[in-house]
Motif scaffolding. Structure first.
Motif, mmCIF file in Angstrom:
data_model
loop_
_atom_site.group_PDB
_atom_site.id
_atom_site.type_symbol
_atom_site.label_atom_id
_atom_site.label_comp_id
_atom_site.label_asym_id
_atom_site.label_seq_id
_atom_site.Cartn_x
_atom_site.Cartn_y
_atom_site.Cartn_z
ATOM 1 N N UNK A 19 0.996 -1.184 -0.071
ATOM 2 C CA UNK A 19 0.026 -0.078 -0.046
ATOM 3 C C UNK A 19 0.837 1.171 0.238
ATOM 4 N N UNK A 20 1.961 1.284 -0.635
ATOM 5 C CA UNK A 20 2.898 2.307 -0.694
ATOM 6 C C UNK A 20 2.141 3.240 -1.864
ATOM 7 N N UNK A 21 1.692 4.366 -1.516
ATOM 8 C CA UNK A 21 1.054 5.548 -2.445
ATOM 9 C C UNK A 21 2.011 6.034 -3.459
ATOM 10 N N UNK A 22 3.325 6.315 -3.010
ATOM 11 C CA UNK A 22 4.234 6.946 -3.749
ATOM 12 C C UNK A 22 4.769 6.021 -4.921
ATOM 13 N N UNK A 23 4.605 4.653 -4.530
ATOM 14 C CA UNK A 23 5.160 3.485 -5.627
ATOM 15 C C UNK A 23 3.968 3.447 -6.606
ATOM 16 N N UNK A 24 2.620 3.591 -6.039
ATOM 17 C CA UNK A 24 1.313 3.674 -7.064
ATOM 18 C C UNK A 24 1.519 4.753 -7.878
ATOM 19 N N UNK A 44 -11.269 4.420 -30.132
ATOM 20 C CA UNK A 44 -11.282 5.744 -30.932
ATOM 21 C C UNK A 44 -12.043 6.875 -30.418
ATOM 22 N N UNK A 45 -12.131 6.810 -29.132
ATOM 23 C CA UNK A 45 -13.008 7.623 -28.299
ATOM 24 C C UNK A 45 -12.321 8.381 -26.997
ATOM 25 N N UNK A 46 -11.674 9.375 -27.113
ATOM 26 C CA UNK A 46 -10.897 10.032 -26.028
ATOM 27 C C UNK A 46 -11.687 10.067 -24.592
ATOM 28 N N UNK A 47 -12.757 10.251 -24.413
ATOM 29 C CA UNK A 47 -13.434 10.307 -23.132
ATOM 30 C C UNK A 47 -13.572 8.871 -22.624
ATOM 31 N N UNK A 48 -14.091 7.911 -23.429
ATOM 32 C CA UNK A 48 -14.237 6.493 -23.263
ATOM 33 C C UNK A 48 -12.857 5.951 -22.642
ATOM 34 N N UNK A 49 -11.817 6.405 -23.617
ATOM 35 C CA UNK A 49 -10.415 5.861 -23.012
ATOM 36 C C UNK A 49 -10.102 6.274 -21.763
ATOM 37 N N UNK A 50 -10.227 7.715 -21.645
ATOM 38 C CA UNK A 50 -10.042 8.157 -20.283
ATOM 39 C C UNK A 50 -10.484 7.592 -18.999
ATOM 40 N N UNK A 51 -11.767 7.165 -19.493
ATOM 41 C CA UNK A 51 -12.833 6.394 -18.468
ATOM 42 C C UNK A 51 -12.074 4.973 -18.197
ATOM 43 N N UNK A 52 -11.736 4.221 -19.150
ATOM 44 C CA UNK A 52 -11.182 2.944 -19.104
ATOM 45 C C UNK A 52 -9.960 3.254 -18.318
ATOM 46 N N UNK A 53 -9.083 4.249 -18.426
ATOM 47 C CA UNK A 53 -7.906 4.149 -17.738
ATOM 48 C C UNK A 53 -7.894 4.718 -16.339
ATOM 49 N N UNK A 54 -8.922 5.289 -15.995
ATOM 50 C CA UNK A 54 -9.266 5.844 -14.764
ATOM 51 C C UNK A 54 -9.664 4.605 -13.984
ATOM 52 N N UNK A 55 -10.714 3.457 -14.682
ATOM 53 C CA UNK A 55 -10.859 2.522 -14.100
ATOM 54 C C UNK A 55 -9.792 1.368 -13.730
ATOM 55 N N UNK A 57 -6.638 2.087 -13.135
ATOM 56 C CA UNK A 57 -5.637 2.502 -11.956
ATOM 57 C C UNK A 57 -6.563 1.922 -10.735
ATOM 58 N N UNK A 58 -7.814 2.470 -10.751
ATOM 59 C CA UNK A 58 -8.687 1.950 -9.546
ATOM 60 C C UNK A 58 -8.534 0.557 -9.106
ATOM 61 N N UNK A 59 -8.584 -0.348 -10.346
ATOM 62 C CA UNK A 59 -8.728 -1.565 -10.022
ATOM 63 C C UNK A 59 -7.286 -1.997 -9.526
ATOM 64 N N UNK A 74 3.544 -4.432 -16.938
ATOM 65 C CA UNK A 74 2.872 -3.883 -18.180
ATOM 66 C C UNK A 74 1.994 -4.843 -18.944
ATOM 67 N N UNK A 75 2.220 -5.993 -18.733
ATOM 68 C CA UNK A 75 1.505 -7.065 -19.470
ATOM 69 C C UNK A 75 0.111 -7.155 -18.670
ATOM 70 N N UNK A 76 0.094 -7.138 -17.336
ATOM 71 C CA UNK A 76 -1.078 -7.132 -16.491
ATOM 72 C C UNK A 76 -1.863 -6.063 -16.568
ATOM 73 N N UNK A 77 -1.223 -4.757 -16.725
ATOM 74 C CA UNK A 77 -1.953 -3.681 -17.075
ATOM 75 C C UNK A 77 -2.953 -3.695 -18.271
ATOM 76 N N UNK A 78 -1.932 -4.110 -19.274
ATOM 77 C CA UNK A 78 -2.491 -4.250 -20.795
ATOM 78 C C UNK A 78 -3.782 -5.052 -20.663
ATOM 79 N N UNK A 79 -3.648 -6.223 -19.984
ATOM 80 C CA UNK A 79 -4.808 -7.214 -19.938
ATOM 81 C C UNK A 79 -6.050 -6.667 -19.366
ATOM 82 N N UNK A 80 -5.782 -5.744 -18.410
ATOM 83 C CA UNK A 80 -6.852 -5.202 -17.622
ATOM 84 C C UNK A 80 -7.585 -4.014 -18.569
ATOM 85 N N UNK A 81 -6.720 -3.214 -19.481
ATOM 86 C CA UNK A 81 -7.186 -2.310 -20.203
ATOM 87 C C UNK A 81 -7.966 -3.022 -21.389
ATOM 88 N N UNK A 82 -7.481 -4.047 -21.821
ATOM 89 C CA UNK A 82 -8.276 -4.509 -23.053
ATOM 90 C C UNK A 82 -9.530 -5.389 -22.513
#
Length: 195
Positions: A19-24, A44-55, A57-59, A74-82
């Motif tokens: 739970x190190x917030x600075x590392x996060x 192909x939609x900026x707002x949707x892409x921003x929402x996905x990225x917000x989710x 990092x919350x996840x 990096x692979x883990x984050x990419x899988x979550x995004x996908x």
């Protein structure tokens, strides 16, 4: 004092698990733009892409206790995004249009991990080029790239006009653009920065 920007992904993951917030924050800084570009390519939609990225990092933060030190971050984050992109497409019920382009994108990158792609190298090159910009221009461009601020937010923070901010970003892009021309993703990145 611990210099988080010098740590590798596994070291940061270990700290985030505690739970190190600075590392996060360092992981967020390191991967926000790369992950945003992937989401934007698929949606192909900026707002949707921003929402996905917000989710994303919350996840990541909510599941930090379950991370292992050997995880390919990096692979883990990419899988979550996908997966989040697929969920969003399903929710919006626009499957036929988006799934076709998404399937093509995923097919093209089927066996590649994020580390095999050039986005990370491009971001490192971009960081280097930002460091070469003149003082005020560098500050403005960093706020745009690193802090993801709008022109208006930058103008208010620096007490200058929106027009000045836009001009400085435009000038920075003109200086940086030739240096990034060897990277396939640079037009999309510069398009995003100039918006």
């Amino acid at each position: 004092m611990l210099e988080y920007h010098k740590l590798n992904d596994n070291e940061l993951t270990d700290l985030v698990r505690k739970s190190d917030e600075l590392a996060f924050a360092e992981i967020y800084q390191r991967y926000w733009t790369i992950m945003y570009m992937h989401a934007l390519k698929m949606l192909k939609n900026e707002e949707d892409a921003r929402d996905v990225i917000q989710e994303l990092f919350t996840t990541l933060w909510s599941k930090c206790q379950s991370l292992t030190s050997s995880i390919n971050l990096s692979g883990y984050l990419y899988t979550i995004v996908r997966n989040k992109v697929l969920d969003l497409i399903e929710q919006k019920k626009t499957r036929s249009i988006h799934l076709e382009s998404l399937a093509l994108y995923l097919e093209e990158h089927h066996n590649k991990t994020l580390e095999d792609l050039t986005e990370r190298e491009m971001m490192q090159a971009l960081d280097h080029e930002i460091g070469q910009l003149p003082g005020k221009m560098r500050v403005i461009f960093q706020m745009r790239v690193k802090e993801h601020k709008t022109y208006k937010e930058i103008a208010e923070a620096l007490e200058i006009s929106d027009k000045t901010v836009k001009k400085q970003v435009s000038n920075a892009i003109k200086l940086i653009k030739p240096k990034l021309s060897g990277f396939t993703g640079w037009p999309l990145l510069l398009y995003f920065l100039s918006r």
